[in-house]
Every structure is written in C-alpha cells, then in structure tokens.
Design a protein around this motif. Sequence first.
Motif, short mmCIF file in Angstrom:
data_model
loop_
_atom_site.label_atom_id
_atom_site.label_comp_id
_atom_site.label_asym_id
_atom_site.label_seq_id
_atom_site.Cartn_x
_atom_site.Cartn_y
_atom_site.Cartn_z
N THR A 65 0.84 -1.19 0.00
CA THR A 65 0.00 0.00 0.00
C THR A 65 0.88 1.24 0.00
O THR A 65 2.11 1.15 0.09
CB THR A 65 -0.90 0.03 1.25
OG1 THR A 65 -0.07 0.22 2.42
CG2 THR A 65 -1.69 -1.26 1.39
N ILE A 66 0.24 2.39 -0.06
CA ILE A 66 0.98 3.65 -0.01
C ILE A 66 1.77 3.76 1.28
O ILE A 66 2.86 4.36 1.31
CB ILE A 66 0.01 4.84 -0.17
CG1 ILE A 66 -0.45 4.92 -1.64
CG2 ILE A 66 0.66 6.15 0.25
CD1 ILE A 66 -1.46 6.01 -1.90
N HIS A 94 5.06 2.36 0.77
CA HIS A 94 5.90 3.29 0.01
C HIS A 94 6.52 4.33 0.94
O HIS A 94 7.71 4.65 0.85
CB HIS A 94 5.07 3.97 -1.08
CG HIS A 94 5.88 4.83 -2.00
ND1 HIS A 94 5.43 6.04 -2.47
CD2 HIS A 94 7.11 4.67 -2.53
CE1 HIS A 94 6.34 6.58 -3.25
NE2 HIS A 94 7.37 5.77 -3.30
N ARG A 95 5.73 4.85 1.86
CA ARG A 95 6.25 5.82 2.82
C ARG A 95 7.32 5.19 3.72
O ARG A 95 8.33 5.82 4.03
CB ARG A 95 5.10 6.36 3.67
CG ARG A 95 4.13 7.23 2.91
CD ARG A 95 2.98 7.67 3.80
NE ARG A 95 1.98 8.43 3.06
CZ ARG A 95 0.83 8.84 3.57
NH1 ARG A 95 0.53 8.55 4.86
NH2 ARG A 95 -0.03 9.53 2.85
N PRO A 118 1.20 0.99 -5.69
CA PRO A 118 1.14 1.61 -4.36
C PRO A 118 2.17 2.72 -4.21
O PRO A 118 3.04 2.69 -3.32
CB PRO A 118 1.45 0.43 -3.43
CG PRO A 118 2.38 -0.42 -4.23
CD PRO A 118 1.92 -0.31 -5.66
N ILE A 119 2.09 3.71 -5.08
CA ILE A 119 3.07 4.79 -5.10
C ILE A 119 2.37 6.10 -4.76
O ILE A 119 1.35 6.45 -5.37
CB ILE A 119 3.75 4.91 -6.48
CG1 ILE A 119 4.38 3.57 -6.88
CG2 ILE A 119 4.78 6.02 -6.48
CD1 ILE A 119 5.46 3.10 -5.93
N GLU A 120 2.93 6.81 -3.80
CA GLU A 120 2.39 8.11 -3.42
C GLU A 120 3.07 9.17 -4.27
O GLU A 120 4.22 9.53 -4.04
CB GLU A 120 2.64 8.36 -1.94
CG GLU A 120 1.99 9.64 -1.42
CD GLU A 120 2.17 9.80 0.07
OE1 GLU A 120 1.26 10.33 0.72
OE2 GLU A 120 3.23 9.38 0.59
N ARG A 121 2.34 9.65 -5.25
CA ARG A 121 2.91 10.65 -6.16
C ARG A 121 2.45 12.03 -5.73
O ARG A 121 1.26 12.29 -5.61
CB ARG A 121 2.49 10.36 -7.59
CG ARG A 121 3.10 9.07 -8.13
CD ARG A 121 2.73 8.84 -9.58
NE ARG A 121 3.54 7.78 -10.17
CZ ARG A 121 3.23 6.49 -10.15
NH1 ARG A 121 2.11 6.10 -9.58
NH2 ARG A 121 4.02 5.59 -10.71
#
Length: 484
Positions: A113-114, A117-118, A158-161
């Motif tokens: 999930t995002i 990524h964090r 699952p990338i927070e752009r």
Amino acid sequence: MAGFDQHVHVEWRGNTCRVKWWSGEYLPNGRKRYESKGGFTDEDEAYRHGQDKLYEIRHGTHVSNRDGATPVSDWADSWFESLDLRHLSIRNYKWRVAHIKAFFKQRPVSELTIMDHRSFKKYLAAVPLGATSQTQILSTFATIMDDAGKAGLIKQAPIERQGRRGKFERKPRERKHDMAVEAVARLAHNADIRWGLAGFVYVWTMAMTGMRPAELYGLTREYCYPHWPKADLRLDESEADRYADDLLRYGADNGLLPAIRVERQAQYENSVLSLHPPKYDSFRTLVVPPFLAGLLETLLASHESPWVFPAIEGGSLGAASFNKEYWRPVADGAPASAGPKLWREEMPPVQRFVGKRQYLIRHGHKEWLDEGGHPRFAVEARMGHELAGVEGTYSNLTVAMEQGIMRSLQARWEALPAALRDRPVRDKQVVEQNAVRSITALVRQMLAEGVTEPDAIVAGVEAVRPGSQRNSVLQARRRLLADG
C-alpha cells in the motif's frame, strides 16, 4: 451448499462460509478453474464478494490470487531480467533493485500500500545514501510497481505521487563560471607537468571537441587525426556510404578538414576494461582547429601506444584512477617535490576549476560554440545530442558549418599570449621525473630488480609516493607475484 449460481458457489464450513468464483480460466482437463476466499460469517456478503470478483474479471481489473501472491523480490528479479540496456545502466539498476529486495523481501506484491511506500522512503533516508541515489531507487521502485500493474499483479501501483502544490521552488543547479581560454591553457600546462605532452594535448582536445572523458580514454590511433579516416576500421558494412563520404571530406591532405571520429569509449564491464559504443550511441565526427591538428600529429609521432592519450605507464587512462591521480593535482594544484627518487615542478591551482570536475570542460566547450553563434543543430550534433522534431529531421551538418566552428576555435587559441600557448622545453628525464608513477608500476619495478621483501617494497613505494596505504602496496605485491 447454501448458495449457487453458474459461476459463484457459497458453502458453509462450520461457523464460517467460503465463496468460490470462476477465474475465467480452464484447467488442462477442460474444467473451470476457481478461486476462493473463506472466513465470511454472512452468506449474502460472501456471495456479493464473488459477484464483485466476476465483475472485475469481465472488466479486466481482476488480480488472481496466484498473481497477487507473487513476492516483491521475485517480481523485481523478473523485471530486472527483462531489461535490455547497456552494461552501465544494468549495473546501476542491479544496485537499485538490491535495495528494493532488501526492504520488501517476500512480501506479496498485491499487499503493498501507499503506507509501504512511505516506509520505504523512511528506510532509504536512514541508509547512508545521497539524495540523488535515494531518488533513483524510489524512481526504479515506482517503475517496477507500474509494470506490476500492467502485468496484472496489482490493481494500482502503491506509489504516493506528489502533485505540484504551493510555492514553486527552483531546483538547485551547479554553480558554473565562464570557461576562459586562459584557464584551459593553465590546466594544459599543469597536465604537461603531470604526464607530459599527452596531458597537454588531452586538455586541449577536451576543450576544443567537447568529448566525454571516457571517449578520450578510449580514443585510438585509427580514429584520430592525421590517420582518420584512411585508417578507419570500417566495422559496419551498412556504413559503407559514410566511409566513402568521409574520405572526400576529412583527412590530412590539402583542402580536407582535420577531424577526430568518436566511435568508442573505454569502460569497465565485469571488472574488465573494454571498448563500448559512445553514450547514447552518439557516434560523430569532430573537426578540430589547425593548432590542435598539429598537436595531435606531434603527440602520435612521440609514442607507439595504440591509445592517443596513454597513461603514465603506457596503458589506457580508463584503467587509471584518473580523478585522483591526474585531474585533482592538475586542477587543484600541487607543490613542487624534491628527493632522490622524485622531482616535480610546482603545479599552481587553476582557480576556476579548484574542486570542480573535469566534465565542466565539456560544458565550457558548448559555451564557446554558443558564443560563436553557430547553428543549434551543428552545436548539438557536435555534443552528441539528438534534436527532436522538425529541426532535427530537416537540418544537416554542412562543410561551411564545420569550417565556421574550426575558425572560431582557432581564434580563441590565437588570442592567447604566446607564453600560454607554447609548452616549456623539457628534456626527457625531467618529463619522466614529473610523472608520479602508480603503486603497481613501482612494485613491478622493484620486483624486477629482485626486491621481494614486503617491508622493503613498502618503504620503496613510500619514498616515491608518501602517504601510500601499506595494504594497497602489499595487495599489488601479491597480485604481481601471483601473475608471475
């Protein structure tokens, strides 16, 4: 069985029920392949879940249990194996993928999930990596996850752009100064002190052609004035027309343009120095001003090495620790040295290049071309860049354009005072003394003279190269003894 339709089955198992739905695929025996999920306590909820899965299958958004369970490390390996890039790019991606695998390991791709990524960003920030390296690893991870989505392993990467929000902030740029021809001349004189005529011509060639360092390291006689194009190896049969045209346009005969051909660069691949195509396949011909043509002819007549710019021991500069052993003393300066085994003139610092990388000479060459008002296509072609669009399609590098470049570069040279143009006359012994030899070369000489004791070899190297690491000297000794 409590619930049923053509493609969804719900059945109770004790106090919970399991739903099965058709995956849209068939088994080798022709029967339908089903997927399932258990743990439901409400039959209607289980049935709706199965219907939702059928909807995803019909609309092409479904991720099968089997694909979604693919571990991140396995998918990263498969993705890496699919790359078709040059060896340096492959090496860089291998290093980035190693960081990704070290963090995610066997986590299923579909579970990311995002928040993961964090967490990965936080992990990289704690690893001793530069900001650029962190950005490159995160960019590669985003690409791997995007491709996982295209391969049907996940619904969405699952990338927070981060979109652009708030006040615009300009990215920091490297501080550069105008490249004065006088500064280049001083670099060339220091390089002359450091490794003789080859160093002097090396600096002027980079400044007057904009060649990349690895292209200069890999430049051999057959692709350099005055031998090229007559000595061209002609390795590509599809280039027959260009070979013929080159003979009519370039060369050492009267009326022809003196030039260098960029066909290769020297780079390490699997710990072996070898020749590769230039970066971005930027094969190109570079006309040189008359003064540089004369210097190149003199240089090639002064040695028998296949390399136009041989290292101090005669091999390729690509095998040397060039930045430390050659460039830093040339740019930053070095004091005079005196002793029974070493004497070297002082190399004064060149202020515009103190602490700077040699690649800025290539940048400076483009500045000179831009200042000369040369056509943009001619400038970009000389730098090894591709122009997109109509300009790149319809433009052509003409003889008149090349002559204009030659004249403007020659004018810069001629504007220099004679004291900066001319090389001081040094006898051969002084030139050899100026060149500080490598640890390997010094150890090789002592072994040839019968000196084999480790302490004696370390002391001999220290006398010529103060501050040399004992382990480096002993490692060179072991390697040379093993090689016989």
